[in-house]
Write a protein that holds these residues in place. Structure first.
Motif, short mmCIF file in Angstrom:
data_model
loop_
_atom_site.label_atom_id
_atom_site.label_comp_id
_atom_site.label_asym_id
_atom_site.label_seq_id
_atom_site.Cartn_x
_atom_site.Cartn_y
_atom_site.Cartn_z
N LEU A 234 10.77 8.97 -3.66
CA LEU A 234 10.07 8.05 -2.78
C LEU A 234 10.49 6.61 -3.04
O LEU A 234 10.61 5.80 -2.12
CB LEU A 234 8.56 8.20 -2.96
N ALA A 235 10.70 6.28 -4.31
CA ALA A 235 11.15 4.93 -4.66
C ALA A 235 12.53 4.65 -4.07
O ALA A 235 12.79 3.55 -3.55
CB ALA A 235 11.16 4.76 -6.17
N LYS A 236 13.41 5.63 -4.15
CA LYS A 236 14.74 5.48 -3.54
C LYS A 236 14.62 5.30 -2.03
O LYS A 236 15.31 4.47 -1.43
CB LYS A 236 15.60 6.70 -3.85
N ALA A 237 13.73 6.08 -1.41
CA ALA A 237 13.53 5.96 0.04
C ALA A 237 12.99 4.58 0.40
O ALA A 237 13.34 4.02 1.45
CB ALA A 237 12.58 7.05 0.52
N ALA A 238 12.13 4.03 -0.45
CA ALA A 238 11.59 2.69 -0.21
C ALA A 238 12.71 1.65 -0.20
O ALA A 238 12.78 0.80 0.69
CB ALA A 238 10.55 2.35 -1.27
N VAL A 239 13.58 1.74 -1.19
CA VAL A 239 14.70 0.80 -1.27
C VAL A 239 15.60 0.94 -0.04
O VAL A 239 16.05 -0.05 0.54
CB VAL A 239 15.50 1.03 -2.57
N GLU A 240 15.85 2.17 0.37
CA GLU A 240 16.68 2.42 1.56
C GLU A 240 16.04 1.85 2.82
O GLU A 240 16.74 1.49 3.77
CB GLU A 240 16.92 3.92 1.72
N ASN A 241 14.71 1.74 2.83
CA ASN A 241 14.00 1.19 3.98
C ASN A 241 13.89 -0.33 3.91
O ASN A 241 13.27 -0.96 4.75
CB ASN A 241 12.61 1.82 4.10
N GLY A 242 14.49 -0.93 2.88
CA GLY A 242 14.51 -2.38 2.77
C GLY A 242 13.41 -2.96 1.91
O GLY A 242 13.22 -4.19 1.87
N ILE A 243 12.66 -2.12 1.21
CA ILE A 243 11.54 -2.59 0.39
C ILE A 243 12.04 -2.99 -1.00
O ILE A 243 12.78 -2.24 -1.64
CB ILE A 243 10.46 -1.49 0.28
N ALA B 261 3.67 11.71 -0.20
CA ALA B 261 4.74 12.71 -0.24
C ALA B 261 4.48 13.79 0.80
O ALA B 261 4.90 14.92 0.65
CB ALA B 261 4.82 13.33 -1.63
N LEU B 262 3.76 13.43 1.86
CA LEU B 262 3.40 14.38 2.90
C LEU B 262 4.18 14.10 4.17
O LEU B 262 4.72 13.01 4.37
CB LEU B 262 1.89 14.26 3.20
N HIS C 8 0.85 -1.20 0.00
CA HIS C 8 0.00 0.00 0.00
C HIS C 8 0.88 1.24 0.00
O HIS C 8 1.54 1.55 1.00
CB HIS C 8 -0.89 -0.03 1.24
N CYS C 9 0.90 1.95 -1.12
CA CYS C 9 1.65 3.21 -1.18
C CYS C 9 1.09 4.09 -2.30
O CYS C 9 0.42 3.61 -3.21
CB CYS C 9 3.14 2.96 -1.41
N HIS C 10 1.36 5.38 -2.18
CA HIS C 10 0.81 6.38 -3.11
C HIS C 10 1.96 7.13 -3.79
O HIS C 10 2.13 8.33 -3.59
CB HIS C 10 -0.11 7.34 -2.37
#
Length: 256
Positions: A27-36, A200-201, A7-9
């Motif tokens: 946001l995609a880069k942040a997702a990868v950095e979070n292990g996603i 993005a909020l 679930h993501c926007h």
């Protein structure tokens, strides 16, 4: 294997999530950095403000995949929708305008209004399940009506629904009340998996890794693995078993 986010926007410019492609790539880069490693893209659909038809989301997702590849961002994305329960939902299902969490159309990511569970919900849930679809109720821990009366959710679990808890709710981003209720849901077995619900909020960031680490400490490594396995099962259209009990009522202390 990395985490699966159901679930993501982060598709750009189509709902209250990412406003543009630059933000989406960030946001995609942040997702990868979070292990996603895998993300189901779930723009709002039929929520009274946004309508994102199935074919449009398929096209947007294809474009986003291409941009991810061009920018060497190793996030694998899949098309989906966060579907708001509403009077036109059954017609949308029958007209093939719904995207599911899996390719076999087994699991639907279903949203309620933030402060309500509509009176017609149980009847509609029955009709959805009769079509071979299992609703996955998103972020029930942030629904005011459910917080005030947990039996509203329990009746839906009895009907065969599953639940997806927002990782940020569990780590306290939405405040103490939501965090405590989230912990009670998890303790009662009324959660199935975590997802980010990233926008993005402010306060809508990726916190999956933090949530899974917190769960490992508080509920054990096996529970955290169960939540991750359930996310994989949902996106693959495989069975998910839910063993839950009624949520414990808080003790009240009376002063005389």
């Amino acid at each position: 294997m990395g985490y699966i986010d159901l679930h993501c926007h982060i598709l750009p410019g189509i709902d209250d999530g990412s406003p543009d492609m630059e933000t989406s790539l960030g946001l995609a880069k942040a997702a990868v950095e979070n292990g996603i490693e895998y993300a189901l893209l779930t723009p709002h659909h039929m929520n009274g403000r946004y309508v994102n038809h199935r074919n449009d989301v398929l096209r947007y997702t294809s474009e986003f995949k291409r941009k991810l590849e061009e920018n060497n961002i190793p996030l694998k994305v899949f098309p989906g929708q966060e579907v708001r329960i509403n009077g036109d939902l059954l017609e949308a299902i029958d007209n093939d305008d719904i995207l599911y969490a899996d390719e076999d159309n087994t699991y639907m990511m279903l949203e309620f209004p933030s402060e309500d569970v509509p009176a017609y919900t149980e009847k509609m849930i029955f009709q959805i399940i009769s079509r071979g679809i299992t609703p996955v109720i998103v972020h029930p821990e942030r629904n005011t009506a459910i917080i005030n009366d947990p039996t509203k959710l329990e009746r839906l679990l009895n009907s065969g629904c599953l639940t997806q808890i927002t990782a940020s709710s569990y780590v306290g981003t939405f405040g103490k009340t939501v965090q405590e209720f989230t912990e009670r849901l998890i303790a009662a077995g009324q959660g199935v998996t975590f997802a980010s619900d990233a926008h993005a909020l402010a306060k809508r960031d990726y916190e999956l890794d933090q949530a899974y680490k917190k769960m490992s400490k508080e509920f054990g490594v096996d529970k955290a693995r169960e939540y991750q396995d359930n996310a994989k099962a949902i996106i693959n259209g495989e069975p998910v078993q839910m063993y839950w009990k009624p949520i414990k009522k808080k003790k009240r202390f009376w002063l005389f």
